[in-house]
Design a protein around this motif. Structure first.
Motif, short mmCIF file in Angstrom:
data_model
loop_
_atom_site.label_atom_id
_atom_site.label_comp_id
_atom_site.label_asym_id
_atom_site.label_seq_id
_atom_site.Cartn_x
_atom_site.Cartn_y
_atom_site.Cartn_z
N LEU A 1 26.89 44.01 31.56
CA LEU A 1 26.44 42.86 32.35
C LEU A 1 27.63 41.92 32.49
CD1 LEU A 1 23.20 42.13 30.28
CD2 LEU A 1 23.44 43.75 32.17
N CYS A 2 27.85 41.35 33.67
CA CYS A 2 29.05 40.53 33.82
C CYS A 2 28.90 39.51 34.92
CB CYS A 2 30.27 41.42 34.10
SG CYS A 2 30.15 42.34 35.66
N SER A 3 29.69 38.45 34.82
CA SER A 3 29.82 37.49 35.91
C SER A 3 30.83 38.02 36.91
CB SER A 3 30.27 36.13 35.35
OG SER A 3 31.53 36.23 34.73
N ASP A 4 30.87 37.40 38.10
CA ASP A 4 31.75 37.91 39.15
C ASP A 4 33.22 37.63 38.88
OD1 ASP A 4 31.62 35.19 39.62
OD2 ASP A 4 31.17 35.36 41.76
N GLY A 5 33.53 36.90 37.82
CA GLY A 5 34.92 36.73 37.42
C GLY A 5 35.56 38.04 37.02
N LEU A 6 34.74 39.03 36.65
CA LEU A 6 35.25 40.38 36.39
C LEU A 6 35.29 41.21 37.66
CD1 LEU A 6 36.09 42.69 34.39
CD2 LEU A 6 33.65 43.25 34.26
N THR A 7 34.15 41.35 38.33
CA THR A 7 34.03 42.32 39.41
C THR A 7 34.76 41.93 40.69
OG1 THR A 7 31.87 41.35 39.92
CG2 THR A 7 31.91 43.32 38.53
N ASP A 8 35.06 40.64 40.87
CA ASP A 8 35.84 40.22 42.03
C ASP A 8 37.31 40.60 41.90
OD1 ASP A 8 33.72 39.20 43.41
OD2 ASP A 8 34.24 37.09 43.14
N TYR A 9 37.74 40.96 40.69
CA TYR A 9 39.17 41.19 40.46
C TYR A 9 39.50 42.55 39.87
CZ TYR A 9 39.46 36.20 41.34
OH TYR A 9 39.37 34.96 41.95
N VAL A 10 38.52 43.25 39.32
CA VAL A 10 38.79 44.52 38.64
C VAL A 10 37.96 45.63 39.29
CG1 VAL A 10 38.72 45.78 36.46
CG2 VAL A 10 39.28 43.34 36.47
N PRO A 11 38.59 46.70 39.76
CA PRO A 11 37.85 47.81 40.36
C PRO A 11 36.92 48.49 39.35
CG PRO A 11 40.21 47.96 40.87
CD PRO A 11 40.06 46.92 39.81
N ASP A 12 35.83 49.07 39.86
CA ASP A 12 34.87 49.74 38.99
C ASP A 12 35.53 50.85 38.18
OD1 ASP A 12 33.02 48.07 40.11
OD2 ASP A 12 31.82 49.65 41.06
#
Length: 278
Positions: free
Chosen positions: A187-198
């Motif tokens: 589970l994560c905030s978009d501070g991870l997914t906006d900058y790191v590819p899956d």
């Protein structure tokens, strides 16, 4: 897992980041549930919104619920936001996203979600996003107007279409999943997914067995990638409580009884006098 409720071995890590004055992310972990919330940018007191919601939700110890019961618990926690606004009208407009998983009565898990914080499931090495972003860009993708690749860098990707603000209409989608031992959830905030590819997230989740170390490594990767937001990551492993009790003895039983842990804004607000909810 059938007949026995799943248990979570969960941990989280939250960092304010290099470009924000406050951490508006909040999270909690326990053996029966875990969640992340991200105060909505542009509104007042995002840290208060996320921390208020997370604390109210965690205080209910949502262990072994049906989907409708979880949805009701989310609405009840959302009312706490309204109570803050009624006491202080300057807080009008504060809101938060929310994504959490909770042990279900049937032995599976329930995912509850609103906003653009995300949930992923790692099963047998395959990482899948199981939440759907409530966002303008996701709506454009659904309509075929923007490709998935274009969505990742779209200038309006942070505009969300649903959140929790204390309003009567607010709510969360609740979806049931099976929970075989060995599944890992993120589970994560978009501070991870906006900058790191899956693909990079998957590599860390596969390569780091310890949940706490994996969560911290994901946050570090986001910061190294130049994240301009707060970054919060929760990692939850599905474990068999009976096996834990047989193989790890007293230490495992003590761990199962450990208090709920809070992170980010939830670790700095409302902690005084909080009763253990584990």
């Amino acid at each position: 897992m059938t007949g026995t409720r799943a248990r979570l071995r969960a941990a989280a890590f939250s960092d304010i980041g290099l470009h924000r004055a406050t951490n508006q992310d909040a999270a909690f972990t326990s053996t029966w549930g875990a969640a992340v919330a991200d105060g909505v940018g542009g509104g007042p007191a995002g840290d208060l919104a996320s921390a208020t919601f997370i604390h109210r939700l965690a205080a209910g110890r949502l262990d072994g619920l049906e989907p409708l019961q979880l949805a009701d618990s989310v609405r009840s926690a959302n009312w706490d936001l309204r109570a803050h606004v009624e006491r202080d009208p300057s807080l009008l407009g504060m809101a938060t996203t929310f994504t959490g998983i909770f042990v279900a009565r049937d032995g599976g898990v329930l995912l509850a979600h609103t906003g653009d914080s995300r949930a992923y499931r790692l099963r047998r090495g395959q990482l899948v996003q199981v939440s759907r972003d409530d966002s303008l860009v996701q709506a454009l993708v659904d309509q075929g107007l923007v490709s998935i690749a274009e969505a990742a860098s779209h200038p309006r990707r942070n505009l969300i279409t649903a959140s929790l603000s204390g309003a009567e209409r607010d709510g969360a989608a609740v979806i049931a999943f099976d929970a075989p031992v060995g599944d890992r959830w993120l589970l994560c905030s978009d501070g991870l997914t906006d900058y790191v590819p899956d693909a990079d997230i998957r590599a860390l989740l596969v390569g780091i067995p310890d949940a706490a170390a994996a969560a911290e490594a994901c946050v570090t990767l986001a910061l190294d990638a130049g994240s301009r937001d707060n970054v919060t990551v929760v990692v939850c492993d599905i474990v068999d409580p009976e096996l834990l009790r047989r193989t790890r003895g007293l230490a495992a039983r003590r761990a199962e009884l450990a208090p709920t842990s809070f992170y980010g804004a939830a670790a700095t607000r409302f902690m005084e006098g909080l009763e253990s909810s584990a």
